[in-house]
Design a protein around this motif. Structure first.
Motif: not given
Length: 627
Positions: A278-285
């Motif tokens: 989830d954090r990754y998805i957000r970081r990579k937008k």
DNA sequence: GTAGGGTTAG
């Protein structure tokens, strides 16, 4: 996206005289397709063009096909055919529309288009031929596909890949392998096709062998391997593969990777990994599209965070039946029946048509809340109101619902009135009711029906032997257990997982393989003492095989979830919530014990069992002892 | 033009 609107506004208010509007439209539609915003692309086509030429028509079809909107692709193609001033289709048109037809697997439409290909003289084009072969495979006509392939004078590597992919899709993996091995030139696509082909038939060893053997790798083949593990229930392997991808691949995971890994997390209850993604998805937008949003919401729901699941669901731009079904099933699993019903109403208000899986969610919501009549209402509503024929799964749910409530007569009548042949699960649900309400006569009848269908049904033997024991027929009970052993019947071993510091630890009943085993058992001993002082009495009556009271109590105290809880207590800091996932249903004794443990150690303990979540806190459970 | 992804009873 914003600049697109600006450009468009400019064109409309201030057309560029020297540039043909169609040329600009082609560019704009291309941008729309890349952004996945085809609503806008369609608008440009339908509203701002007076005489679309072949370029812009093809651009539109290609854009739809790229976005997997096959219905629109075919629709606009047919529209182009009947429009009086529309340009004739060419080979570009056909490649797009053939792809769409293959996606829809519409044989009749495909044949119609094949004849148009001939009519417009596009049949000698290599792209068109490759698309035709793919189409015939996807509609199940292998013979025609193979014939088209054989008749070609010039083939490229795509032609060969299409043949391999076609045989993989139709389950002829050996045939695919044969073609693959004769290929002189292989691309990444060829390897990935074979890997996913093996994964689809469950042959992960062969898939893995090819994966290790291939000369170079891209995201797609990593995804194929990860998805292969996830789809074959090898969730831990899927996550391990994902870890390896990051360590050695040097490749960034994309949305497809995330979806597969999230699905694995959901099944394992691996919340830490899920949160990481989830954090990754957000970081990579990454855009929270349907698949990714659904996978994320489902992961949170299945990992015990229903609020978080709801947050993801609310944030999604677009929601389909699957999104609604996920959230309804999630609420059901957590025992929030009323919220699930509310969600269903909301879904209908949004004019999303429910499917059979949506109703599974509603029915399980009723089961977990003991709302029998509400469940029957939903069940009887499916066919007349939504045109969904109840499947065996729905019958299973309703039989379960009735049986748990003690309405055994109704349950049995329902089974006997079914138009589909009842299976072991349906009968098993009734057997559960017989056990709970001690209806020995009916129980015996049901056991016989079950054993007719599955002579290795462990639950039946255990049930029967318990019945005999309780009736004092010890010889019959012994004979039953003997028969069970002779038939090689094994009870599925109880297994629980707990995730600590990004690692999933697995415990079996009586497991002593963990390096900290001694500490764990010491913890259990300590807990047992404290529990006794708190007035807890082990429910030894459910243990069949041993005679000695002490021994029975031992057998209970080493159920896998108790081991996992003990491990959780010694390896996490005070006050942390403990999350356990279990492969079977939590037993009565463990349920009682966990309630008391939650009070003694002042921790919230969340257990996901086979069918639902139990939130233990301060000596109580969220299921209100109904499960 | 060919390869990879999400929801389903016990």
């Amino acid at each position: 996206m914003h600049h697109l609107y600006q450009i468009q506004a400019q064109i409309i208010t201030n057309p560029i005289p020297s540039v043909e509007p169609n040329r600009i439209a082609v560019k704009l539609i291309g941008v729309c397709a890349a952004h996945g915003n085809m609503r806008h692309g369609e608008l440009i086509f339908t509203h701002y063009l007076t005489s679309p030429n072949i370029f812009v028509c093809n651009a539109l079809l290609k854009a739809f096909a790229q976005n997997n909107d096959w219905r629109s692709t075919v629709c606009y193609f047919n529209y182009q055919l009947v429009l009086p001033n529309a340009p004739d289709p060419d080979e570009y048109t056909f490649t797009s529309v053939l792809k769409a037809c293959a996606g829809l697997a519409q044989a009749a439409e495909g044949e119609k288009i094949h004849s148009l290909v001939t009519k417009y003289g596009c049949e000698s084009n290599l792209y068109v031929k490759n698309s035709l072969i793919d189409l015939y495979f996807k509609v199940g006509c292998f013979g025609i596909a193979q014939k088209l392939f054989d008749e070609m004078d010039v083939r490229d590597v795509v032609t060969w890949n299409t043949l391999v992919s076609g045989y993989c899709l139709s389950g002829h993996i050996d045939k695919a392998k044969g073609v693959f091995e004769t290929m002189a030139e292989k691309t990444l696509v060829s390897w990935s096709t074979m890997i996913s082909g093996y994964a689809k038939v469950g042959n992960l060893e062969e898939a893995r062998r090819l994966f290790e053997e291939m000369p170079e790798r891209n995201v797609v083949c990593w995804n194929a391997m990860i998805a292969g593990y996830a789809q074959n229930e090898k969730y831990a392997d899927a996550i391990n593969m994902f870890r390896r991808m990051q360590q050695e691949g040097g490749l960034a995971p994309n949305d497809v990777t995330s979806v597969s890994v999230l699905s694995a997390c959901a099944h394992l209850g691996a919340l830490d990994w899920g949160k990481w993604i989830d954090r990754y998805i957000r970081r990579k937008k990454m855009e929270l599209g349907l698949s990714l949003g659904n996978a994320l919401a489902d992961m949170y729901a299945k990992c015990g965070c229903i609020t978080e699941a709801r947050r993801v669901f609310d944030k999604m731009q677009e929601r389909d039946v699957i999104s609604w079904s996920i959230i309804i099933a999630g609420l059901a699993m957590h025992g929030n029946a009323n919220e699930a019903f509310g969600c269903f109403k909301e879904m209908i208000a949004h004019s999303v048509k429910p499917n059979e899986i949506t109703f599974m969610g509603l029915l399980t919501a009723c089961t977990h809340a003991g709302l029998v009549d509400k469940g029957l209402d939903y069940f009887h509503m499916m066919a007349p109101a939504y045109d969904i024929v109840p499947k065996i799964e729905h019958y299973g749910c309703v039989v379960d619902l009735l049986s748990r409530a003690g309405r055994l007569d109704e349950a049995e009548k329902l089974i006997n009135s079914m138009s589909i042949k009842p299976n072991v699960i349906v009968w098993g649900a009734l057997l559960g009711g017989c056990r709970k309400y001690k209806d020995a006569e009916r129980g015996e009848r049901v056991v016989h029906r079950i054993l007719e269908l599955d002579s290795e049904h462990s639950g039946s033997y255990v049930y029967l032997s318990n019945i005999y024991t309780s009736m004092g027929k010890f010889k019959d009970a012994a004979r039953c257990r003997l028969r069970m052993r002779d038939n090689g019947v094994m009870k599925l071993p109880g297994c629980s997982w707990i995730e600590v510091d990004n690692t999933v630890y697995e415990f079996f009943m009586g497991d002593r393989s963990h390096p900290q085993s001694e500490k764990i058992y010491l913890m259990i001993k300590e807990l047992r003492l404290k529990m006794k002082l708190a007035g807890y009495k082990p429910k030894t009556d459910i243990v069949v095989h041993s005679i000695d009271e002490e021994e029975k109590e031992d057998a209970l105290s080493v159920h896998s979830e108790k081991l996992a809880i003990a491990f959780g207590l010694i390896s996490t800091s005070e006050g942390t919530t403990i999350r356990i996932v279990k492969n079977l249903r939590v037993c009565n004794d463990c349920h009682d014990a966990t309630k008391i443990i939650s009070k003694i150690v002042r921790r919230e303990i969340i257990v996901r069992d086979r069918s639902r979540f139990h939130h233990f806190k301060d000596g109580r459970c969220s299921c209100n002892d109904y499960w």
